[in-house]
Each structure stands twice: as structure tokens, then as C-alpha cells.
Design an enzyme around this catalytic site. Structure first.
Site, PDB file in Angstrom:
ATOM      1  CB  SER A  44       5.634   5.353   2.920  1.00  0.00           C
ATOM      2  OG  SER A  44       5.462   5.357   4.288  1.00  0.00           O
TER       3      SER A  44
ATOM      4  CD  GLU B 298      11.056  10.878  -0.204  1.00  0.00           C
ATOM      5  OE1 GLU B 298      11.836  10.371  -1.019  1.00  0.00           O
ATOM      6  OE2 GLU B 298      10.063  10.255   0.248  1.00  0.00           O
TER       7      GLU B 298
ATOM      8  CG  HIS C  45       7.769  10.191   3.323  1.00  0.00           C
ATOM      9  ND1 HIS C  45       8.578   9.416   2.543  1.00  0.00           N
ATOM     10  CD2 HIS C  45       7.359   9.394   4.353  1.00  0.00           C
ATOM     11  CE1 HIS C  45       8.659   8.205   3.079  1.00  0.00           C
ATOM     12  NE2 HIS C  45       7.925   8.176   4.167  1.00  0.00           N
TER      13      HIS C  45
ATOM     14  CG  ASN D 207       9.769   4.468   1.285  1.00  0.00           C
ATOM     15  OD1 ASN D 207      10.814   4.305   1.912  1.00  0.00           O
ATOM     16  ND2 ASN D 207       8.657   4.894   1.847  1.00  0.00           N
TER      17      ASN D 207
HETATM   18  N1  CAA Z   1      14.049   8.782  18.572  1.00  0.00           N
HETATM   19  C1  CAA Z   1      14.850   9.839  18.861  1.00  0.00           C
HETATM   20  N2  CAA Z   1      16.206   9.773  18.781  1.00  0.00           N
HETATM   21  C2  CAA Z   1      16.747   8.582  18.467  1.00  0.00           C
HETATM   22  C3  CAA Z   1      15.983   7.442  18.178  1.00  0.00           C
HETATM   23  C4  CAA Z   1      14.573   7.579  18.248  1.00  0.00           C
HETATM   24  N3  CAA Z   1      13.752   6.561  17.970  1.00  0.00           N
HETATM   25  N4  CAA Z   1      16.821   6.420  17.873  1.00  0.00           N
HETATM   26  C5  CAA Z   1      18.060   6.910  17.971  1.00  0.00           C
HETATM   27  N5  CAA Z   1      18.022   8.202  18.316  1.00  0.00           N
HETATM   28  C6  CAA Z   1      19.151   9.113  18.479  1.00  0.00           C
HETATM   29  C7  CAA Z   1      20.000   8.723  19.652  1.00  0.00           C
HETATM   30  O1  CAA Z   1      19.515   9.319  20.850  1.00  0.00           O
HETATM   31  C8  CAA Z   1      21.352   9.286  19.235  1.00  0.00           C
HETATM   32  O2  CAA Z   1      21.374  10.684  19.466  1.00  0.00           O
HETATM   33  P1  CAA Z   1      22.768  11.436  19.784  1.00  0.00           P
HETATM   34  O3  CAA Z   1      23.691  11.180  18.634  1.00  0.00           O
HETATM   35  O4  CAA Z   1      22.334  12.877  19.856  1.00  0.00           O
HETATM   36  O5  CAA Z   1      23.232  10.870  21.062  1.00  0.00           O
HETATM   37  C9  CAA Z   1      21.362   9.093  17.726  1.00  0.00           C
HETATM   38  O6  CAA Z   1      19.993   8.958  17.329  1.00  0.00           O
HETATM   39  C10 CAA Z   1      22.128   7.880  17.355  1.00  0.00           C
HETATM   40  O7  CAA Z   1      21.533   6.799  18.055  1.00  0.00           O
HETATM   41  P2  CAA Z   1      22.342   5.600  18.715  1.00  0.00           P
HETATM   42  O8  CAA Z   1      23.717   6.057  19.087  1.00  0.00           O
HETATM   43  O9  CAA Z   1      21.492   4.981  19.788  1.00  0.00           O
HETATM   44  O10 CAA Z   1      22.384   4.489  17.598  1.00  0.00           O
HETATM   45  P3  CAA Z   1      22.962   4.580  16.152  1.00  0.00           P
HETATM   46  O11 CAA Z   1      24.167   5.404  16.056  1.00  0.00           O
HETATM   47  O12 CAA Z   1      22.986   3.167  15.748  1.00  0.00           O
HETATM   48  O13 CAA Z   1      21.824   5.327  15.312  1.00  0.00           O
HETATM   49  C11 CAA Z   1      19.898   5.329  13.963  1.00  0.00           C
HETATM   50  C12 CAA Z   1      20.491   4.894  15.296  1.00  0.00           C
HETATM   51  C13 CAA Z   1      19.841   6.841  13.897  1.00  0.00           C
HETATM   52  C14 CAA Z   1      18.490   4.756  13.916  1.00  0.00           C
HETATM   53  C15 CAA Z   1      20.833   4.784  12.818  1.00  0.00           C
HETATM   54  O14 CAA Z   1      21.013   3.409  12.994  1.00  0.00           O
HETATM   55  C16 CAA Z   1      20.277   5.047  11.448  1.00  0.00           C
HETATM   56  O15 CAA Z   1      20.438   6.111  10.880  1.00  0.00           O
HETATM   57  N6  CAA Z   1      19.615   4.012  10.855  1.00  0.00           N
HETATM   58  C17 CAA Z   1      19.035   4.108   9.552  1.00  0.00           C
HETATM   59  C18 CAA Z   1      17.631   4.614   9.702  1.00  0.00           C
HETATM   60  C19 CAA Z   1      16.935   4.703   8.366  1.00  0.00           C
HETATM   61  O16 CAA Z   1      17.414   4.254   7.320  1.00  0.00           O
HETATM   62  N7  CAA Z   1      15.728   5.275   8.412  1.00  0.00           N
HETATM   63  C20 CAA Z   1      14.880   5.359   7.251  1.00  0.00           C
HETATM   64  C21 CAA Z   1      13.866   4.271   7.320  1.00  0.00           C
HETATM   65  S1  CAA Z   1      12.801   4.277   5.939  1.00  0.00           S
HETATM   66  C22 CAA Z   1      11.555   5.294   6.390  1.00  0.00           C
HETATM   67  O17 CAA Z   1      11.423   5.759   7.478  1.00  0.00           O
HETATM   68  C23 CAA Z   1      10.616   5.602   5.293  1.00  0.00           C
HETATM   69  C24 CAA Z   1       9.278   5.024   5.403  1.00  0.00           C
HETATM   70  O18 CAA Z   1       8.412   5.551   4.749  1.00  0.00           O
HETATM   71  C25 CAA Z   1       8.993   3.805   6.140  1.00  0.00           C
END
Ligand code: CAA
Length: 280
Positions: A106, A139, A127, A177
Site C-alpha cells: 500500500s 494502482e 495495488h 492512500n
Molecule cells: N468479497 C467479495 N464481494 C464482496 C465483499 C467481499 N469481501 N464485500 C462485499 N462484496 C460484494 C457483495 O457481494 C455485493 O455484490 P453484488 O452487488 O454483486 O450483490 C457488493 O459487494 C455490495 O455488497 P453489499 O451489498 O453487501 O454491501 P455494500 O453495498 O455496503 O458494499 C462495499 C460493500 C463494496 C464494501 C462498499 O461498502 C464499499 O465500496 N466500501 C468502500 C470500500 C473502500 O473504500 N475500499 C478501499 C479501502 S482502502 C484499501 O483497500 C487500500 C489499502 O491499501 C488498505
């Protein structure tokens, strides 16, 4: 992240070797992929045949030597430069000369991993974001040493996985990030200052900015330990106070907790018990 990346590649038609430190964790990671694919079948997003075909493409192993003939390695071990350096050293020894070695780091300097190998032109960053099967962005991190061919090959891989890649220089935090973590850090600061509850801060950022998750839910998704490692790497690179982790976050990680909301609940229960013990 490893299981999400392996799932993404397998459903996109790639043969995947999923290598973990021991066979038990490799099997558990494969089971997590199966669970995720089962959920998609239940929702009607994928057929049983597609699930079975994707699972059949994944080989779970603890043997690093199984990576010998692959085209691309994506390392996603702990955010610790020393651990990653040692692994890149080993990967360079084990894999074919043509293999591209990529890191899912990251924030850490990709060039330092490249220089652990005899093929720095074939080392770059790729990434993914959490949850990897869902988030569109990848990324592509270009260290000073990477060749155009390497970046083009990894771009092609990311696009074949249905992702929208962006290219970025090898600088701590890359794009996402560098912008995201001061925000998450300041959310913890706001809570630490007693300005609002965790629930209300999350509700505010979802309702007020249209974010899919509030900052605390996101910190729990990423993990507090990883979040602290990212902030520390950003601070080490830029010495910018915006990146200095707030003390509460460091204490929570020291308390062995990776989920902030769980720890707060435990702390509240603990205070409740103390009050009850004192008949307050
Ligand atoms: N694995 C696989 N699929 C997943 C999942 C997982 N862990 N979590 C959710 N999903 C899927 C669900 O199955 C659902 O799929 P469908 O639309 O096809 O049915 C879809 O994602 C939406 O999920 P939900 O309806 O259960 O819940 P939601 O609408 O609240 O979405 C989320 C969940 C996609 C996590 C959404 O809340 C989101 O986009 N959150 C922001 C995530 C984010 O900002 N990520 C970046 C983090 S920073 C990072 O990763 C960088 C680093 O270096 C640390």
C-alpha cells in the site's frame, strides 16, 4: 487481500497458485474464496459451473517452489519492508527469469524490493483495494527501475480482471492512500477529542458525503494494524504531521486489536463492569 486477488484472477480465467506460509492457511484462504463464490451463486450473480471452474483454477499450497513457472507473482504479505525484501530475494531465486514480480504493498518503496532481485526491470507494484473482487481500481506502481514492457503486461493483466488501472510513481501512499489515510487518521482524532461517537461520525460521512462506508467501518475493513503501518510509512517518507498516527490508534494496535469498533465495545463493557463493581 490475498484471497480477494486470487478470487479475482481465478474468475477472470487465470490459473492461480495461491501460496501461503503453511498448508492450513492456504486451505483456509481457498475456503474463503469458495464461500465468497457460493454467496455469488446464491445471489444469482454466477452459475454453479462458473464457481466450480474458478475453484478448479486455484491450487492452494505452502510450497514457494510451486511459483517457479508462473508469469506473474503478486505478493501480499504483511506491510513490513524487511519481510517483503526477504521474500523478493527468495522469489528471485526460485522463479523463472521471465516472471514478473509484483507487490500489492500500500505504501512501501517498490524500488527497494526491485533491488533485492536480479531483474529490477521486471518488478513493479500492483495495488488492489479492499474488497478486491468488488473494487474497480488497481494502482500500477512504476519504480524507477521498471521497464515499459513490465508495466504494459501488468496493465493487461489488471484489465483482463475487469479492473480500471491507473499508473502512479513509486511514492508512499501512491494516489489513494496518500489522500485517504489523513482522513481516516483525523476521524480517530475527532473521536479521541470526544467530538462525536464512532456511529455518528460514520453516519455523518455516509450521509453528508455519499461515501459507501464511514471512516471507522473502513478502518475495520482495512484493519487497524495495516492502517497504522500505512500511516507510519507515509510519515517516514514525508515527515508531514498530517500522516502522524494519532496516539489512540497506536495504543489500540498495541492492545492487540485489529478492529476499532470491537475494541471500543470491549472498552465500554470494561468501564461498565468497573462502574458496576463500584456500585456507581
Ligand atoms: N468479497 C467479495 N464481494 C464482496 C465483499 C467481499 N469481501 N464485500 C462485499 N462484496 C460484494 C457483495 O457481494 C455485493 O455484490 P453484488 O452487488 O454483486 O450483490 C457488493 O459487494 C455490495 O455488497 P453489499 O451489498 O453487501 O454491501 P455494500 O453495498 O455496503 O458494499 C462495499 C460493500 C463494496 C464494501 C462498499 O461498502 C464499499 O465500496 N466500501 C468502500 C470500500 C473502500 O473504500 N475500499 C478501499 C479501502 S482502502 C484499501 O483497500 C487500500 C489499502 O491499501 C488498505
Amino acid at each position: 487481500m490475498g484471497s480477494g486477488i486470487a478470487e479475482t484472477a481465478a474468475v477472470s480465467g487465470f490459473e492461480v497458485v495461491l501460496r501461503s506460509r503453511n498448508q492450513a492457511t492456504a486451505d483456509a484462504t481457498l475456503a474463503a474464496i469458495e464461500k465468497s463464490l457460493n454467496r455469488q451463486v446464491e445471489k444469482g450473480k454466477r452459475t454453479e459451473a462458473e464457481r466450480d471452474a474458478a475453484l478448479a483454477r486455484v491450487t492452494a499450497t505452502s510450497e514457494l517452489s510451486m511459483l517457479r513457472d508462473v508469469d506473474l507473482v503478486i505478493e501480499s504479505v504483511v506491510e513490513d519492508l524487511a519481510v517483503k525484501k526477504e521474500l523478493f530475494n527468495e522469489l528471485d531465486r526460485i522463479t523463472d527469469d521471465r516472471t514478473i514480480l509484483a507487490t500489492n504493498t500500500s505504501t512501501l518503496p517498490v524500488v527497494e524490493l526491485a533491488m533485492q532481485t536480479g531483474r529490477p526491470e521486471r518488478v513493479c507494484g500492483v495495488h488492489f483495494f479492499n474488497p478486491a473482487p468488488v473494487m474497480e481500481l488497481v494502482e500500477l506502481v512504476r519504480p524507477l527501475t521498471a521497464s515499459d514492457e513490465t508495466i504494459a503486461a501488468v496493465r493487461q493483466f489488471a484489465e483482463s480482471c475487469g479492473k480500471s488501472p491507473v499508473e502512479v510513481k513509486d511514492q508512499a501512499g501512491f494516489i489513494v492512500n496518500a489522500l485517504l489515510f489523513p482522513y481516516l487518521n483525523n476521524a480517530v482524532r475527532l473521536y479521541e477529542q470526544g467530538v462525536a461517537s464512532i456511529e455518528d461520525i460514520d453516519t455523518a460521512m455516509k450521509g453528508g458525503c455519499g461515501f459507501p462506508m464511514g471512516p471507522f467501518a473502513l478502518l475495520d475493513l482495512v484493519g487497524l494494524d495495516t492502517s497504522l503501518a500505512i500511516l507510519d510509512a507515509l510519515y517516514a517518507e514525508f515527515r508531514d504531521p498530517n500522516y502522524a498516527a494519532v496516539p489512540l490508534m497506536r495504543r489500540m494496535v498495541a492492545a492487540g486489536e485489529t478492529k476499532i469498533r470491537l475494541l471500543i465495545r470491549k472498552m465500554q463493557n470494561c468501564f461498565k463492569m468497573q462502574f458496576q463493581a463500584q456500585n456507581l
